[in-house]
Design a protein around this motif. Structure first.
Motif, PDB file in Angstrom:
ATOM      1  N   LEU A   1       0.683  -1.292  -0.181  1.00 22.51           N
ATOM      2  CA  LEU A   1      -0.064   0.011   0.044  1.00 22.51           C
ATOM      3  C   LEU A   1       0.848   1.294  -0.057  1.00 22.51           C
ATOM      4  N   GLU A   2       0.231   2.286  -0.624  1.00 28.62           N
ATOM      5  CA  GLU A   2       1.141   3.586  -0.358  1.00 28.62           C
ATOM      6  C   GLU A   2       0.010   4.387   0.298  1.00 28.62           C
TER       7      GLU A   2
ATOM      8  N   GLN B   1      -3.887   4.763   0.895  1.00 34.30           N
ATOM      9  CA  GLN B   1      -4.554   3.594   0.325  1.00 34.30           C
ATOM     10  C   GLN B   1      -5.023   2.704   1.203  1.00 34.30           C
TER      11      GLN B   1
ATOM     12  N   THR C   1      -4.793  -0.673   6.411  1.00 32.66           N
ATOM     13  CA  THR C   1      -4.970   0.810   6.148  1.00 32.66           C
ATOM     14  C   THR C   1      -3.679   1.752   6.014  1.00 32.66           C
ATOM     15  N   ARG C   2      -3.483   2.690   5.193  1.00 28.89           N
ATOM     16  CA  ARG C   2      -2.359   3.681   5.306  1.00 28.89           C
ATOM     17  C   ARG C   2      -3.298   4.977   5.129  1.00 28.89           C
ATOM     18  N   ASN C   3      -4.493   5.036   5.869  1.00 29.30           N
ATOM     19  CA  ASN C   3      -5.336   6.254   5.433  1.00 29.30           C
ATOM     20  C   ASN C   3      -5.931   6.327   6.944  1.00 29.30           C
TER      21      ASN C   3
ATOM     22  N   HIS D   1     -17.032   1.377  -2.557  1.00 30.88           N
ATOM     23  CA  HIS D   1     -15.958   1.861  -3.363  1.00 30.88           C
ATOM     24  C   HIS D   1     -16.200   1.305  -4.863  1.00 30.88           C
TER      25      HIS D   1
ATOM     26  N   LYS E   1     -13.787  -0.239  -6.800  1.00 31.64           N
ATOM     27  CA  LYS E   1     -12.949  -1.473  -7.280  1.00 31.64           C
ATOM     28  C   LYS E   1     -13.438  -2.930  -7.149  1.00 31.64           C
TER      29      LYS E   1
ATOM     30  N   ILE F   1      -6.642  -2.543  -3.722  1.00 31.72           N
ATOM     31  CA  ILE F   1      -6.463  -1.460  -3.312  1.00 31.72           C
ATOM     32  C   ILE F   1      -7.092  -0.408  -3.647  1.00 31.72           C
ATOM     33  N   VAL F   2      -7.652   0.426  -2.903  1.00 33.29           N
ATOM     34  CA  VAL F   2      -8.414   1.522  -3.138  1.00 33.29           C
ATOM     35  C   VAL F   2      -7.794   2.728  -2.438  1.00 33.29           C
ATOM     36  N   ASP F   3      -7.938   3.822  -3.220  1.00 29.41           N
ATOM     37  CA  ASP F   3      -7.423   5.151  -2.772  1.00 29.41           C
ATOM     38  C   ASP F   3      -8.601   5.648  -1.689  1.00 29.41           C
ATOM     39  N   GLY F   4      -8.364   6.121  -0.552  1.00 30.22           N
ATOM     40  CA  GLY F   4      -9.323   6.456   0.290  1.00 30.22           C
ATOM     41  C   GLY F   4     -10.203   7.414  -0.220  1.00 30.22           C
TER      42      GLY F   4
END
Ligand SMILES: NC(=O)c1ccc[n+]([C@@H]2O[C@H](COP(=O)([O-])OP(=O)(O)OC[C@H]3O[C@@H](n4cnc5c(N)ncnc54)[C@H](OP(=O)(O)O)[C@@H]3O)[C@@H](O)[C@H]2O)c1
Length: 331
Positions: A31-32, A35, A80-82, A93, A95, A102-105
């Motif tokens: 994850l970035e 995300q 989570t990284r959000n 979402h 996707k 992997i979903v952008d918040g």
């Protein structure tokens, strides 16, 4: 982490076939920032996806070949990284067509699975419900006392349109659908009249069901249904052009409606719309729909297909009318 995904293997010509799809296992990158990682529970198949399978410009870009498809889904956050999301949150979402996403918040919205089941956020409480509500109220400018005709009436959007029109004080609600069982279901849902469009001319069946004409037409089908509605329309009739599913698999342009010039003398309003332009009605819609469901005024049906690998078959079936209410894939 690996994800199972459904890719577009080739572009359909006419009706889609299983060979247009491929199931692929992909290794996901870490994850970035911003995300979340989501384990999908349910996903939606929708008629508009058929248009995205063609290589033509539209209001949404076409799907790319040999790439995972996308669409509405609801799942559980597993990493989570959000900061706006915690592990265990349920999110809606875009996707779908994969088990792990992997979903952008920014593209996810928390939903409450204690209030309603996951699939309802893809149906009555989601984009489907907003389409029905905004199309009827904002686009067709529904007024109490109107006679309303909706095509594709036993489908996800159509069944809600009819029930919302009833709740808001329609004089008469008429629906068309593709089987006797669907017609019977519409009458159970409170439609005043319903007919099977396979039983003969849509124009004649609509004229019979609406002897005093129609004021609003909610068009999910196009073609002969639109032509019939123009003929039955009263002066100043208002049409919400939502979809034209009778043409989505066609390789030839539609010959109907052949009577569009009648719209001049009747001073009709025909307005196309995309639900995405009516996001400002989301709160108003959610409040009302939640109440209507709680009061038992609005019901919704689902046809559930089990297993991500069966999502292509669910989509093909949707275009053939194998669903009553919302077509859902349980992953
Ligand atoms: N404008 C927007 O923003 C927006 C948003 C969502 C949906 N839509 C449109 O709304 C419509 C309904 O979508 P939905 O998600 O609620 O799907 P749906 O109605 O639940 O499913 C599609 C239904 O279309 C019917 N159908 C298929 N081929 C047909 C034909 N040749 N003639 C008549 N009916 C046919 C089938 O029912 P039968 O058994 O009755 O044939 C099928 O069950 C579609 O046209 C879709 O593109 C538009």
């Amino acid at each position: 982490m690996h994800a199972k995904e459904i890719h577009l293997a080739s572009r359909p010509t006419g009706e889609p076939v299983p060979d247009n799809f491929r199931t692929v296992t992909t290794e996901l990158p870490p994850l970035e920032d911003g995300q979340i990682l989501v384990r999908n529970i349910v996903m939606s198949v929708d008629p508009y996806m058929r248009g995205r399978m063609n290589d033509v410009k539209s209001y949404v870009p076409p799907f790319r070949l040999d790439t995972v498809l996308d669409g509405g889904a609801v799942g559980e956050v597993i990493e989570t990284r959000n900061d706006a999301f915690s592990v265990g949150d349920a999110v809606s979402h875009g996707k779908g067509w994969r088990d792990i996403a992997i979903v952008d918040g920014k593209g996810a919205r928390t939903v409450d699975l204690t209030q309603a089941q996951a699939s309802s956020y893809l149906g009555a409480l989601g984009m489907t419900g907003l389409t029905a509500y905004s199309g009827l109220t904002a686009v067709a400018q529904f007024k109490p006392g109107d006679t309303v005709f909706v095509s594709g009436a036993a489908g996800a959007v159509g069944s809600l349109v009819g029930q919302i029109a009833r709740k808001l004080g329609a004089e008469r609600v008429i629906g068309s659908a593709g089987s006797p069982a669907k017609v019977a279901r519409l009458l159970e849902l409170g439609f005043d009249a319903a007919f099977d469009y396979h039983d003969g001319s849509v124009k004649k069946q609509l004229a019979h069901a609406a002897p005093d004409g129609i004021d609003v037409y909610f068009d999910n089908v196009g073609g002969d249904h639109l032509e019939a509605a123009i003929t039955s329309a009263n002066k100043y009739g208002r049409f919400a052009l939502c979809g034209a599913i009778s043409q989505y698999n066609s390789t030839e342009p539609s010959s109907a409606p052949r009577n569009l010039a009648l719209a001049i003398g009747k001073e009709l309003t025909l307005k196309g719309f995309i639900v995405g332009s009516y996001g400002h009605l989301t709160e108003e819609f959610s409040e009302k729909m939640t109440q209507w469901i709680a009061d038992g005024d609005v019901e919704w049906d689902e046809t559930v297909v089990d297993g991500l690998e069966n999502a292509p078959q669910a989509f093909i079936g949707l275009l053939r009318g194998e669903n009553t209410g919302k077509m859902i894939v349980a992953i």
